[in-house]
Design a protein around this motif. Structure first.
Motif, PDB file in Angstrom:
ATOM      1  N   ALA A  45       0.836  -1.202   0.000  1.00 35.67           N
ATOM      2  CA  ALA A  45       0.000   0.000   0.000  1.00 35.67           C
ATOM      3  C   ALA A  45       0.872   1.253   0.000  1.00 35.67           C
ATOM      4  N   GLY A  46       1.953   1.237   0.753  1.00 41.21           N
ATOM      5  CA  GLY A  46       2.872   2.376   0.760  1.00 41.21           C
ATOM      6  C   GLY A  46       3.532   2.565  -0.589  1.00 41.21           C
ATOM      7  N   GLY A  49       1.050   4.028  -2.997  1.00 41.49           N
ATOM      8  CA  GLY A  49       0.884   5.465  -2.742  1.00 41.49           C
ATOM      9  C   GLY A  49       2.050   6.263  -3.287  1.00 41.49           C
ATOM     10  N   ASP A  50       3.271   5.761  -3.119  1.00 43.86           N
ATOM     11  CA  ASP A  50       4.436   6.436  -3.674  1.00 43.86           C
ATOM     12  C   ASP A  50       4.375   6.489  -5.194  1.00 43.86           C
ATOM     13  N   ALA A  52       1.646   6.411  -7.081  1.00 46.37           N
ATOM     14  CA  ALA A  52       0.593   7.344  -7.472  1.00 46.37           C
ATOM     15  C   ALA A  52       1.072   8.794  -7.314  1.00 46.37           C
ATOM     16  N   GLU A  53       1.807   9.059  -6.265  1.00 46.81           N
ATOM     17  CA  GLU A  53       2.336  10.401  -6.053  1.00 46.81           C
ATOM     18  C   GLU A  53       3.367  10.755  -7.127  1.00 46.81           C
TER      19      GLU A  53
END
Length: 58
Positions: A45-46, A49-50, A52-53
């Motif tokens: 999940a982390g 998120g990275d 996507a950022e």
């Protein structure tokens, strides 16, 4: 009392004890596996998120 009956009861009791020990070991292994799966899912999940950022900044 028949010795075969006593032997059958003793063998049944020993079998149930073995099954109980194996069930306890399995329960402990499942707890360890669940903890590892939780850690891996949090890491994924982390990373998602990275990613996507990073996609938003380009």
């Amino acid at each position: 009392m028949s010795w075969t009956l006593v032997a059958a009861v003793l063998l049944s009791t020993a079998g149930l004890l073995v099954l109980g020990v194996l069930a306890g070991r399995l329960w402990l292994d499942v707890r360890v596996l669940a903890r590892e799966v939780d850690t891996a899912s949090r890491a994924l999940a982390g990373a998602a998120g990275d990613l996507a950022e990073a996609g938003r900044t380009r």
